[in-house]
Design an enzyme around this catalytic site. Structure first.
Site, PDB file in Angstrom:
ATOM      1  N   HIS A  41       0.839  -1.200   0.000  1.00  0.00           N
ATOM      2  CA  HIS A  41       0.000   0.000   0.000  1.00  0.00           C
ATOM      3  C   HIS A  41       0.877   1.253   0.000  1.00  0.00           C
ATOM      4  CE1 HIS A  41      -2.773  -2.909   2.207  1.00  0.00           C
ATOM      5  NE2 HIS A  41      -3.536  -2.516   1.206  1.00  0.00           N
ATOM      6  N   GLY A 152      -2.952  -1.541  -7.265  1.00  0.00           N
ATOM      7  CA  GLY A 152      -1.878  -2.527  -7.319  1.00  0.00           C
ATOM      8  C   GLY A 152      -2.190  -3.609  -8.338  1.00  0.00           C
TER       9      GLY A 152
HETATM   10  P1  AMP Z   1      -6.625  -3.705  -0.380  1.00  0.00           P
HETATM   11  O1  AMP Z   1      -6.405  -2.932   0.871  1.00  0.00           O
HETATM   12  O2  AMP Z   1      -6.245  -5.133  -0.294  1.00  0.00           O
HETATM   13  O3  AMP Z   1      -7.991  -3.463  -0.983  1.00  0.00           O
HETATM   14  O4  AMP Z   1      -5.601  -3.101  -1.442  1.00  0.00           O
HETATM   15  C1  AMP Z   1      -5.584  -1.718  -1.734  1.00  0.00           C
HETATM   16  C2  AMP Z   1      -4.706  -1.509  -2.936  1.00  0.00           C
HETATM   17  O5  AMP Z   1      -3.386  -1.958  -2.633  1.00  0.00           O
HETATM   18  C3  AMP Z   1      -5.174  -2.294  -4.164  1.00  0.00           C
HETATM   19  O6  AMP Z   1      -5.029  -1.492  -5.327  1.00  0.00           O
HETATM   20  C4  AMP Z   1      -4.232  -3.468  -4.161  1.00  0.00           C
HETATM   21  O7  AMP Z   1      -4.037  -4.034  -5.446  1.00  0.00           O
HETATM   22  C5  AMP Z   1      -2.958  -2.835  -3.647  1.00  0.00           C
HETATM   23  N1  AMP Z   1      -2.052  -3.844  -3.110  1.00  0.00           N
HETATM   24  C6  AMP Z   1      -2.349  -4.854  -2.257  1.00  0.00           C
HETATM   25  N2  AMP Z   1      -1.262  -5.634  -2.031  1.00  0.00           N
HETATM   26  C7  AMP Z   1      -0.257  -5.105  -2.773  1.00  0.00           C
HETATM   27  C8  AMP Z   1       1.115  -5.450  -2.989  1.00  0.00           C
HETATM   28  N3  AMP Z   1       1.678  -6.517  -2.382  1.00  0.00           N
HETATM   29  N4  AMP Z   1       1.851  -4.686  -3.825  1.00  0.00           N
HETATM   30  C9  AMP Z   1       1.290  -3.611  -4.447  1.00  0.00           C
HETATM   31  N5  AMP Z   1       0.009  -3.221  -4.281  1.00  0.00           N
HETATM   32  C10 AMP Z   1      -0.757  -3.964  -3.467  1.00  0.00           C
END
Ligand code: AMP
Length: 289
Positions: A41, A152
């Site tokens: 994030h 991401g």
């Molecule tokens: P989430 O909190 O899981 O909904 O993720 C929020 C954002 O962070 C989304 O755009 C995800 O794709 C991105 N994200 C989650 N894990 C990773 C990671 N390991 N590397 C890069 N971006 C990520």
């Protein structure tokens, strides 16, 4: 406002904070999250800070994208440390709305219906998931009015569908997708990794190991790449494979040796598996021979 982090929970406050930036013609970037923040994030946040004058990060665990049988209640919450790390990163606005702020009338009545790609892969395991994701993303886009939204590539199908929604509905936002941030051994960072029991971390590594095996076999073609990925799962018993497949990174159409994608030799290998009760996903670009 420079240097200060504003933590807001209402749409009214959020709009009041962003409006002066818009009036000045500043570039607004938006990073939507569900909290339990990790370095993945924060990489999105850093990128947003590079390309915009002001960054808004939302933390909202969207009930609409969880089906009743799923683990909405188990989703990790670490709000205090999340806000502290965003403040330390110099994020100007952190938006943490309660569910009643986003869905004052209960579940949204008008929902975004995602295209056919939403019914494959994650959509099979999680019916209605992407309609819930796109509905909240559309609402957040309308609330924040960002110029750029940073996502991401870890959630490849999600970012594909968000881009499709932006295109199909003529939304005025540019979507950027950033590479997956990993642990040194290859494990993709995920908020759900926190739910793994101590002995389960090595099983979680099966996903990225399988992606590497597929990459190594890719010069022999699509079927060999998929077989190599599946074989990694067959050789152990702690991670239960849900799907391992190749798609065209541009169209998300399935790639086989008979049906190569528009992207030439480039394929996106997708994997999902369950480790105990934790569902994990990962993906990687591979070059087919
Ligand atoms: P989430 O909190 O899981 O909904 O993720 C929020 C954002 O962070 C989304 O755009 C995800 O794709 C991105 N994200 C989650 N894990 C990773 C990671 N390991 N590397 C890069 N971006 C990520």
């Amino acid at each position: 406002m420079t240097g200060e982090t504003h933590l807001v929970s209402t749409i009214r406050e959020l709009r009041a904070l962003v409006a002066p930036y818009r009036a000045r013609g500043s570039v607004v970037a938006f990073v939507p999250t569900m909290g339990a923040l990790h370095e993945g994030h924060l990489a999105l946040v850093r990128r947003a800070q590079q390309i915009a004058d002001v960054v808004v990060v939302s933390i909202f665990v969207n009930p609409l994208q969880f089906s009743s049988s799923e683990d909405l209640d188990r989703y990790p919450h670490t709000l205090d440390t999340d806000v502290a790390s965003l403040a330390e990163s110099g994020v100007a606005v952190v938006f943490v709305p309660p569910v009643s702020e986003i869905y004052p009338d209960g579940a949204a009545i008008t929902r975004i219906s995602a295209g056919p790609v939403a019914d494959r892969y994650e959509g099979v395991a999680r019916p209605g998931h992407f309609s819930g994701v796109l509905t909240v993303v559309a609402k957040l886009f309308n609330i924040v009015s960002p110029d750029i939204a940073v996502f991401g590539q870890k959630d490849a199908q999600q970012v594909f569908l968000v881009r499709e929604m932006v295109h199909d509905l003529n939304l005025r936002v540019r979507v950027e997708a950033l590479p997956t941030v990993r642990e040194p051994d290859g494990l993709a960072l995920s908020s759900r990794n926190r739910l793994l029991l101590p002995g389960q971390r090595s099983a979680a590594l099966t996903l990225s190991t399988a992606l590497r095996a597929a990459d190594a076999a890719a010069r022999r073609g699509a079927a060999s790449a998929v077989a190599a990925g599946v074989a990694v799962f067959a050789a152990q018993s702690e991670a239960q494979l849900d799907y391992f497949d190749l798609v065209d990174p541009v169209t998300f159409a399935r790639i086989t040796d008979d049906a190569r994608g528009d992207a030439g030799s480039d394929a996106l290998a997708l994997v999902a598996a369950r480790v105990g009760s934790v569902r994990l996903i990962d993906n990687a670009r591979i070059a087919l021979g």
